[in-house]
Design a protein around this motif. Structure first.
Motif, PDB file in Angstrom:
ATOM      1  N   LEU A   9      29.920  15.485   1.295  1.00 18.61           N
ATOM      2  CA  LEU A   9      30.438  14.312   0.588  1.00 18.61           C
ATOM      3  C   LEU A   9      31.953  14.468   0.479  1.00 18.61           C
ATOM      4  O   LEU A   9      32.447  15.442  -0.083  1.00 18.61           O
ATOM      5  N   PHE A  34      24.998   8.068  -0.464  1.00 13.71           N
ATOM      6  CA  PHE A  34      26.441   8.280  -0.641  1.00 13.71           C
ATOM      7  C   PHE A  34      27.205   7.697   0.544  1.00 13.71           C
ATOM      8  O   PHE A  34      26.989   8.102   1.686  1.00 13.71           O
ATOM      9  N   ARG A  35      28.113   6.783   0.222  1.00 18.73           N
ATOM     10  CA  ARG A  35      28.877   6.156   1.296  1.00 18.73           C
ATOM     11  C   ARG A  35      29.856   7.142   1.944  1.00 18.73           C
ATOM     12  O   ARG A  35      30.215   7.007   3.092  1.00 18.73           O
ATOM     13  N   ASN A  36      30.315   8.132   1.136  1.00 23.05           N
ATOM     14  CA  ASN A  36      31.309   9.088   1.643  1.00 23.05           C
ATOM     15  C   ASN A  36      30.643  10.302   2.284  1.00 23.05           C
ATOM     16  O   ASN A  36      31.203  11.385   2.317  1.00 23.05           O
ATOM     17  N   CYS A  37      29.417  10.103   2.791  1.00 18.53           N
ATOM     18  CA  CYS A  37      28.632  11.237   3.312  1.00 18.53           C
ATOM     19  C   CYS A  37      28.741  11.352   4.824  1.00 18.53           C
ATOM     20  O   CYS A  37      28.657  10.364   5.544  1.00 18.53           O
ATOM     21  N   ARG A  38      28.941  12.579   5.291  1.00 11.42           N
ATOM     22  CA  ARG A  38      28.849  12.843   6.730  1.00 11.42           C
ATOM     23  C   ARG A  38      27.882  13.975   6.967  1.00 11.42           C
ATOM     24  O   ARG A  38      27.946  14.983   6.269  1.00 11.42           O
ATOM     25  N   ARG A  46      23.537  11.148  -9.525  1.00  6.85           N
ATOM     26  CA  ARG A  46      23.051  10.086  -8.641  1.00  6.85           C
ATOM     27  C   ARG A  46      21.743  10.509  -7.960  1.00  6.85           C
ATOM     28  O   ARG A  46      20.812   9.704  -7.837  1.00  6.85           O
ATOM     29  N   LYS A  54      22.393  10.596   3.010  1.00  4.20           N
ATOM     30  CA  LYS A  54      23.371   9.716   3.659  1.00  4.20           C
ATOM     31  C   LYS A  54      23.261   8.292   3.123  1.00  4.20           C
ATOM     32  O   LYS A  54      24.264   7.613   2.932  1.00  4.20           O
ATOM     33  N   ARG A  55      22.053   7.860   2.856  1.00  6.05           N
ATOM     34  CA  ARG A  55      21.878   6.492   2.351  1.00  6.05           C
ATOM     35  C   ARG A  55      22.359   6.341   0.907  1.00  6.05           C
ATOM     36  O   ARG A  55      22.713   5.260   0.480  1.00  6.05           O
TER      37      ARG A  55
END
Ligand code: ATP
Ligand code: MG
Length: 459
Positions: A88, A73-77, A31, A70-71
């Motif tokens: 992730l 991957f939705r599962n990103c912190r 990705r 962060k933008r």
């Protein structure tokens, strides 16, 4: 090798195939790549894959900034104060994605950062211009390093050559800026750059050198080894919670005994545990103290067999004999059994506090393991069911059996309790087990009188 020109090992000349990567790591690399970013695997996973070992986890590096990651991957912190990193989150693993960083503050970059007007900056840029991003203490210790850099700078700021190899998802090649490939082939742990400087920046790297040498069966390169011998005392400068975590990694990853020998040879052990180390050098009743090494051997066999060993069992086994001797001293001065255990543990913690911070929860569990040992000598003694149900009973019994195997002392006692446990299984919670259904009294609190004595089988 010209440091600016990395060695590129093409896919056909190294053994890492995409099938070896975790599917999540592979997808994340793709990705990033598909969105125009550079994306590499780095660190322990590349090292381990090249050695044919299974990586513990997969770490990625990229030229995408934390905000850009962060933008994507939705599962990103985003985590970390010292290092701003992206995590992730997947159901079964967490991938770490870092942005290429530099170890040397680039003055031109700093000046440019100041010249940019805040209004003209995007949010991502603002986020990345936290100041000061690069900080060293007066002694040269690295306090913060969050300066973005090139792939080469990112490789050079890493600790050891074998930890600085990149696996490039663009063409599946290995990129080597530091000679890591050659050191991997000859089995050598070598710092990147001047060892004395690298260990001053971060003394924990000395423990990491020992851990990787023990884990991988590598030797420590001569200059790196000499620097550790010269600087081992500085390990006490590292933070006590971090040293606790490193101790667990050294002793609980399957090569604890080897790590222990290396720590003692380098002087790191004496710097971490001064009082305990002095005691180890002495003898008790003309016997050298060999129990620590034997206990670590047993822990290693378990870990290598796929079992997880808890920190409290490790600490009890490491310090058990030392605590016993301290306890005997307190007993001779009039303390009762439990007081003697508590005083011995308090003294040990006081001694450790300067270097290694053991969490309170773990101390409580060690206290159970050591404190229950005298109770095992009564077979079964009063209220055996409530003893069986006490928190930490299983760990204490485990400890009893291991000490029995090592010392030959009271070897049959552990077996007796295992048999007793088999014949008198602990009643599930909420179901009364005869006389013993009441919750166990908290240690040290007044015990409630019971009307009837348990029948219990004799020894
Ligand atoms: P492990 O198998 O124990 O996870 P690892 O090499 O992956 O080994 P990590 O602690 O996960 O070790 O760190 C990942 C990478 O980050 C390392 O391989 C190294 O490149 C870099 N690194 C970690 N700690 C340091 C440090 N103290 N100084 C410099 N680089 C470091
Ligand atoms: Mg790792």
């Amino acid at each position: 090798m010209n440091a600016n020109q990395p060695l590129i090992i093409p896919r056909a000349e190294h053994p890492i195939s995409r099938k070896m990567l975790s599917p999540n790591a592979l997808r994340a690399l793709y990705r990033l790549r598909d969105n125009g970013f550079t994306a590499y695997l780095v660190g322990g996973c590349v090292r381990d894959l090249l050695l044919g070992r299974e990586p513990k986890d997969f770490d990625l590096v990229t030229d995408a900034t934390p905000g850009q990651i962060k933008r994507l991957f939705r599962n990103c912190r985003l985590v970390g104060r010292r290092f701003r990193l992206a995590h992730l989150h997947f159901a079964d693993e967490i991938l770490e994605v870092a942005t290429f960083r530099s170890a040397v503050p680039d003055e031109a970059d700093e000046a440019e950062a100041e010249a940019v007007s805040p209004a003209a900056e995007g949010n991502a840029a603002k986020e990345e211009r936290r100041s000061p991003r690069h900080l060293k203490s007066e002694e040269g210790m690295l306090l913060r390093d969050n300066v973005f850099g090139t792939p080469q700078q990112d490789a050079l700021r890493r600790d050891f050559t074998v930890n600085a190899l990149f696996y490039n998802i663009a063409d599946f090649s290995i990129i080597d800026y530091t000679g890591g490939m050659a050191d991997l082939e000859s089995g050598v742990i070598r710092t990147i750059g001047e060892p004395a400087i690298r260990f001053t920046e971060d003394p924990v790297r000395m423990l990491r050198a020992v851990r990787f040498a023990a884990m991988l069966g590598f030797s420590v390169e001569a200059a790196t080894w000499d620097a550790i011998l010269g600087q081992s005392g500085a390990i006490a400068m590292a933070s006590a919670p971090r040293l606790y975590e490193e101790i667990l990694k050294l002793f609980l990853l399957g090569e604890g005994e080897k790590s222990y020998q290396l720590l003692r040879q380098t002087g790191l052990f004496a710097a971490l545990f001064p009082g305990f180390s002095d005691w180890l050098e002495r003898e008790t009743d003309n016997f050298p103290h060999t129990r620590v090494g034997q206990a670590l051997d047993r822990i290693d066999s378990r870990v290598q067999g796929g079992e997880k060993v808890e920190p409290q069992l490790l600490l009890a086994l490491m310090f058990g004999q030392y605590l016993e001797e301290k306890g005997e001293g307190f007993r001779a001065r009039g303390a009762n059994l439990q007081q003697a255990v508590d005083l011995a543990i308090a003294e040990l913690l006081e001694e450790l506090s300067a270097t290694v911070q053991v969490p309170g929860r773990v101390v409580g569990l060690v206290r159970h393991i050591i404190g229950y040992q005298h109770r095992f000598r009564k077979t079964p003694g009063r209220h055996p069911q409530s003893f069986l149900k006490r928190p930490g009973f299983a760990a204490a019994l485990d400890y009893l059996c291991i000490i029995g195997e090592i010392t030959g002392r009271e070897r049959e006692l552990g077996g007796w309790w295992h048999k007793y446990l088999g014949e008198n299984p602990i009643a599930p919670a909420g179901q009364p087990a005869g006389e013993e259904s009441a919750p166990p009294p908290a240690a040290g609190k007044r015990r409630r009188r019971r009307r009837k004595r348990p029948r219990g089988g004799g020894a």
